[in-house]
Each structure stands twice: as C-alpha cells, then as structure tokens.
Write a protein that holds these residues in place. Structure first.
Motif, PDB file in Angstrom:
ATOM      1  N   CYS A  26     119.210  21.051  74.072  1.00  0.00           N
ATOM      2  CA  CYS A  26     118.914  22.341  73.441  1.00  0.00           C
ATOM      3  C   CYS A  26     120.102  23.288  73.515  1.00  0.00           C
ATOM      4  N   GLN A  27     121.060  22.987  74.366  1.00  0.00           N
ATOM      5  CA  GLN A  27     122.208  23.878  74.544  1.00  0.00           C
ATOM      6  C   GLN A  27     123.419  23.444  73.725  1.00  0.00           C
ATOM      7  N   ILE A  28     123.268  22.383  72.969  1.00  0.00           N
ATOM      8  CA  ILE A  28     124.406  21.880  72.206  1.00  0.00           C
ATOM      9  C   ILE A  28     124.202  22.181  70.730  1.00  0.00           C
ATOM     10  N   ALA A  29     125.053  23.041  70.204  1.00  0.00           N
ATOM     11  CA  ALA A  29     125.038  23.343  68.767  1.00  0.00           C
ATOM     12  C   ALA A  29     126.058  22.428  68.106  1.00  0.00           C
ATOM     13  N   LEU A  30     125.626  21.755  67.065  1.00  0.00           N
ATOM     14  CA  LEU A  30     126.519  20.804  66.408  1.00  0.00           C
ATOM     15  C   LEU A  30     127.618  21.530  65.642  1.00  0.00           C
ATOM     16  N   THR A  31     128.802  20.964  65.697  1.00  0.00           N
ATOM     17  CA  THR A  31     129.936  21.464  64.916  1.00  0.00           C
ATOM     18  C   THR A  31     130.610  20.252  64.283  1.00  0.00           C
ATOM     19  N   ASP A  32     131.459  20.499  63.308  1.00  0.00           N
ATOM     20  CA  ASP A  32     132.166  19.377  62.677  1.00  0.00           C
ATOM     21  C   ASP A  32     132.981  18.597  63.703  1.00  0.00           C
ATOM     22  N   ALA A  33     133.440  19.289  64.741  1.00  0.00           N
ATOM     23  CA  ALA A  33     134.264  18.631  65.758  1.00  0.00           C
ATOM     24  C   ALA A  33     133.465  17.601  66.555  1.00  0.00           C
ATOM     25  N   LEU A  34     132.135  17.667  66.435  1.00  0.00           N
ATOM     26  CA  LEU A  34     131.291  16.728  67.197  1.00  0.00           C
ATOM     27  C   LEU A  34     130.834  15.541  66.348  1.00  0.00           C
ATOM     28  N   ASP A  35     131.406  15.390  65.175  1.00  0.00           N
ATOM     29  CA  ASP A  35     131.012  14.261  64.314  1.00  0.00           C
ATOM     30  C   ASP A  35     131.195  12.939  65.067  1.00  0.00           C
ATOM     31  N   GLY A  36     130.184  12.103  64.990  1.00  0.00           N
ATOM     32  CA  GLY A  36     130.257  10.806  65.659  1.00  0.00           C
ATOM     33  C   GLY A  36     129.784  10.833  67.106  1.00  0.00           C
ATOM     34  N   LEU A  37     129.279  11.980  67.538  1.00  0.00           N
ATOM     35  CA  LEU A  37     128.775  12.119  68.914  1.00  0.00           C
ATOM     36  C   LEU A  37     127.717  11.042  69.212  1.00  0.00           C
ATOM     37  N   THR A  38     127.811  10.448  70.375  1.00  0.00           N
ATOM     38  CA  THR A  38     126.831   9.439  70.776  1.00  0.00           C
ATOM     39  C   THR A  38     126.158   9.891  72.065  1.00  0.00           C
ATOM     40  N   VAL A  39     124.822   9.932  72.041  1.00  0.00           N
ATOM     41  CA  VAL A  39     124.076  10.311  73.242  1.00  0.00           C
ATOM     42  C   VAL A  39     122.962   9.305  73.490  1.00  0.00           C
ATOM     43  N   LYS A  40     122.674   9.126  74.762  1.00  0.00           N
ATOM     44  CA  LYS A  40     121.649   8.159  75.161  1.00  0.00           C
ATOM     45  C   LYS A  40     120.456   8.895  75.746  1.00  0.00           C
ATOM     46  N   MET A  41     119.276   8.369  75.498  1.00  0.00           N
ATOM     47  CA  MET A  41     118.073   8.948  76.085  1.00  0.00           C
ATOM     48  C   MET A  41     118.054   8.604  77.576  1.00  0.00           C
ATOM     49  N   PRO A  42     117.589   9.523  78.413  1.00  0.00           N
ATOM     50  CA  PRO A  42     117.549   9.233  79.852  1.00  0.00           C
ATOM     51  C   PRO A  42     116.431   8.244  80.157  1.00  0.00           C
ATOM     52  N   PRO A  43     116.567   7.468  81.223  1.00  0.00           N
ATOM     53  CA  PRO A  43     115.558   6.454  81.529  1.00  0.00           C
ATOM     54  C   PRO A  43     114.176   7.030  81.771  1.00  0.00           C
ATOM     55  N   ALA A  44     114.075   8.273  82.212  1.00  0.00           N
ATOM     56  CA  ALA A  44     112.767   8.814  82.586  1.00  0.00           C
ATOM     57  C   ALA A  44     111.996   9.415  81.427  1.00  0.00           C
ATOM     58  N   ALA A  45     112.616   9.567  80.255  1.00  0.00           N
ATOM     59  CA  ALA A  45     111.964  10.300  79.179  1.00  0.00           C
ATOM     60  C   ALA A  45     110.590   9.745  78.860  1.00  0.00           C
ATOM     61  N   ARG A  46     110.483   8.431  78.780  1.00  0.00           N
ATOM     62  CA  ARG A  46     109.194   7.857  78.416  1.00  0.00           C
ATOM     63  C   ARG A  46     108.192   8.004  79.557  1.00  0.00           C
ATOM     64  N   ASP A  47     108.685   7.832  80.778  1.00  0.00           N
ATOM     65  CA  ASP A  47     107.802   7.939  81.942  1.00  0.00           C
ATOM     66  C   ASP A  47     107.170   9.328  82.034  1.00  0.00           C
ATOM     67  N   MET A  48     107.965  10.363  81.702  1.00  0.00           N
ATOM     68  CA  MET A  48     107.437  11.719  81.848  1.00  0.00           C
ATOM     69  C   MET A  48     106.257  11.942  80.929  1.00  0.00           C
ATOM     70  N   ARG A  49     106.272  11.281  79.781  1.00  0.00           N
ATOM     71  CA  ARG A  49     105.126  11.463  78.888  1.00  0.00           C
ATOM     72  C   ARG A  49     103.896  10.766  79.457  1.00  0.00           C
ATOM     73  N   ARG A  50     104.136   9.662  80.143  1.00  0.00           N
ATOM     74  CA  ARG A  50     102.999   8.928  80.676  1.00  0.00           C
ATOM     75  C   ARG A  50     102.313   9.707  81.810  1.00  0.00           C
ATOM     76  N   TRP A  51     103.080  10.557  82.481  1.00  0.00           N
ATOM     77  CA  TRP A  51     102.522  11.282  83.626  1.00  0.00           C
ATOM     78  C   TRP A  51     101.600  12.415  83.229  1.00  0.00           C
ATOM     79  N   ARG A  52     101.577  12.761  81.965  1.00  0.00           N
ATOM     80  CA  ARG A  52     100.756  13.908  81.550  1.00  0.00           C
ATOM     81  C   ARG A  52      99.291  13.691  81.778  1.00  0.00           C
TER      82      ARG A  52
END
Ligand code: FES
Length: 111
Positions: free
Chosen positions: A85-111
């Motif tokens: 949420c803190q990253i605003a895209l700019t042309d300088a970030l073209d091609g940026l690669t980010v990975k989902m954290p391992p816990a993302a899916r688990d956190m939904r299961r805990w609800r």
C-alpha cells in the motif's frame, strides 16, 4: 508498465499492467493476488506485505519508519519486504517483480 506477481510457492507468475500513480496494493488486488490490505493503506495492518525481488529492491524509494515498524510485525518478512500500500508505481518501476509472502493464505484461513 508491467509488474510481475509471483505466488508464495513460486509456482505461478501473473503479469499485471499498471499505470504511474497506481498503488501496488490496488494493482495486486485487481489481479486477484491474495493481499487483504485490511487497513486500506493506513499502515495499520501489514496484510499487504510483499517480498520484492532482490534485484528490484533498490529501485524503490526507501520505507518510512512507520512502514519499517509494521514490517517488523509481518509474518515471513525478509530483508526485501515492503508494504504494497506504500508503493506508488512510477515508470521507473517497470518490470518490478514481487512475491506473495508465505503466510498470506494462512491468514485468511485463521479468520
Ligand atoms: Fe494495511 Fe498496507 S493495507 S498496512
């Protein structure tokens, strides 16, 4: 501009097309990535945590102290973790690669 999202297990890559000014979190959600973004960018949750590819990390503006504090609480945080949420895209970030954290899916299961 293109942003690549890699799944937490590394098995799938999604190429997203964003525009300068878009938030990385909004783009990720628009492409169905498993980021909750519960606080909607208020830096109060860390459920928008992503792991930036090491070779791309230095292209991002540095994290604020508040962001660093939230990242300390993020499950599975690494040296190249950021809050999407803190990253605003700019042309300088073209091609940026980010990975989902391992816990993302688990956190939904805990609800
Ligand atoms: Fe909550 Fe980013 S959406 S910290």
């Amino acid at each position: 501009m293109i942003v690549r999202f890699i799944s937490a297990d590394g098995a799938t890559t999604e190429e997203a097309r964003g525009a300068p000014g878009d938030s990385l979190l909004d783009l990720a959600q628009a492409y169905g990535q498993p980021l909750e973004g519960t606080c909607e960018g208020q830096m109060a949750c860390s459920t928008c945590h992503v792991i930036v590819a090491a070779e791309d990390f230095d292209r991002l503006p540095p994290a604020s102290e508040e962001e660093e504090d939230m990242l300390d609480l993020a499950v599975g945080a690494t040296r190249t973790s950021r809050l999407a949420c803190q990253i605003a895209l700019t042309d300088a970030l073209d091609g940026l690669t980010v990975k989902m954290p391992p816990a993302a899916r688990d956190m939904r299961r805990w609800r």
